[in-house]
Design an enzyme around this catalytic site. Sequence first.
Site, PDB file in Angstrom:
ATOM      1  N   TYR A 125       2.840   3.658   8.108  1.00 20.72           N
ATOM      2  CA  TYR A 125       1.775   2.707   9.073  1.00 20.72           C
ATOM      3  C   TYR A 125       2.689   2.339  10.556  1.00 20.72           C
ATOM      4  CZ  TYR A 125      -0.518   2.055   4.357  1.00 20.72           C
ATOM      5  OH  TYR A 125      -0.822   2.146   2.661  1.00 20.72           O
ATOM      6  N   GLN A 154      -2.202   2.238  -5.597  1.00 22.96           N
ATOM      7  CA  GLN A 154      -3.131   3.179  -5.039  1.00 22.96           C
ATOM      8  C   GLN A 154      -4.870   2.831  -5.067  1.00 22.96           C
ATOM      9  OE1 GLN A 154      -2.430   7.300  -4.034  1.00 22.96           O
ATOM     10  NE2 GLN A 154      -0.350   6.590  -2.249  1.00 22.96           N
ATOM     11  N   ARG A 188       1.322  -0.945   0.082  1.00 21.72           N
ATOM     12  CA  ARG A 188       0.012  -0.122   0.429  1.00 21.72           C
ATOM     13  C   ARG A 188       0.442   1.597   0.359  1.00 21.72           C
ATOM     14  NH1 ARG A 188      -4.230  -0.793   4.853  1.00 21.72           N
ATOM     15  NH2 ARG A 188      -5.329   0.431   3.579  1.00 21.72           N
ATOM     16  N   ASP A 208      -6.229  -0.364  -4.414  1.00 22.45           N
ATOM     17  CA  ASP A 208      -5.959  -0.353  -2.825  1.00 22.45           C
ATOM     18  C   ASP A 208      -7.414  -0.842  -2.061  1.00 22.45           C
ATOM     19  OD1 ASP A 208      -5.443  -0.612  -0.147  1.00 22.45           O
ATOM     20  OD2 ASP A 208      -4.353   1.216   0.152  1.00 22.45           O
ATOM     21  N   SER A 263      -8.404   0.067   1.421  1.00 21.52           N
ATOM     22  CA  SER A 263      -8.661   1.784   1.707  1.00 21.52           C
ATOM     23  C   SER A 263     -10.289   1.820   1.553  1.00 21.52           C
ATOM     24  CB  SER A 263      -7.668   2.460   0.919  1.00 21.52           C
ATOM     25  OG  SER A 263      -6.467   2.755   2.114  1.00 21.52           O
TER      26      SER A 263
END
Length: 395
Positions: free
Chosen positions: A227, A128, A122, A131, A134
């Site tokens: 993260y 993105q 990610r 993803d 998300s």
Amino acid sequence: MSLTIAALREAPGENRVALSPEVVRKLVKGEFQVLIETGAGDRSFYPDAVFEAAGAKICDRQAAIQGADVLATIGQPGKDVVDQLKAGQTLLGLLQPLTDLDYVQELAAKKVNALAFELLPRTVSRAQTMDVLSSQASVAGYKAALLAADRFSRYLPMMITAAGTAKPTKVLVLGTGVAGLQAIGTAKRLGAMVSGYDIRPASRGEVESLGATFLTTSVSATGEGGYARALTPEETAQQQAELAAFIAQNDVIITTAQVPGRRPPLLVTQKSVDAAKAGTLFIDLAASALGGNVAGSQPDKTVTTAQQAQIIGAGDMASQLPASASDMFAKNVQAVLSAIVQDGKLVLDVDDEVIGELLATTNGEIISSRVRDALKLPARPAAKPAESTETKGVD
């Protein structure tokens, strides 16, 4: 000959569908053939006729499975699907590759190409658009705030009436990733007094930009790529003790901390649950078979404590907003297809930094480094340096 993409009707309880009519229309325009199992979109309010109008062919389950080059799915397909898969077919979806290693090995044994969204790297910018975690977390966070407004026993905003003034509800969101930020923003728009907590100090700016208060403890755990890293047992105990004071001051607590393939961190201890005043509402987005963020939470159930607090196991929030969630999921599927289909052919580059990690299995081999680590397999050999185009042809 064009590739065929198929989507099936998901298992009972799952309301989403892996392809939306909008994405089907784009795929057909891109010379894909699309198969949709009869009734696959009913629970997302996309009837068969809408898919047909977008250019898809409606067929029974067996025809969809057997006719697909790529089978897109929300959840892990069951045995009835896996038994029908053939070598060379591609499965794309949320396949639980880190928690169901037997399933991954079965797909490898059948020489099925398995692309699991949970494995997507990610932090790589070009990933993105693929993803799913998300996109679905965004839906879940929004829905969690609406659930709070629906289930809490008081107004969320301050209300001034002829009968008096009602104070605004205090909402605490634990974990300020995609789901947490969406929950904060939605709760603020509903008029609540909102605070957000995260073990990553860098989250402060995002939380405060939404008009919420950022809470901190003495525990900081920023990991790679922004993260959070796993806490040590000592850090976990310290975090829980300091969070207890925040929790006791709030009316609604929404928890969002999840780690793909691992047990969610326990943020709200039994002691904090027992100390919660009557009417307190806990909404646990991490509730699953692996556990949750709140002690005593159970997936898809509401637990009422002896003190009359409520704990809602809300791990299926994205499924409760099925049309929007399906739309975004389908766009993530489309992004993956754009990356792996070249000139009408499926190209799975195992050495690509995104596809090589997204790919759990291909041609009978376990590819993903994370799955190999979980299975205690040796690392795959590093890719050889690319040769000059003067001596090597380009396919």
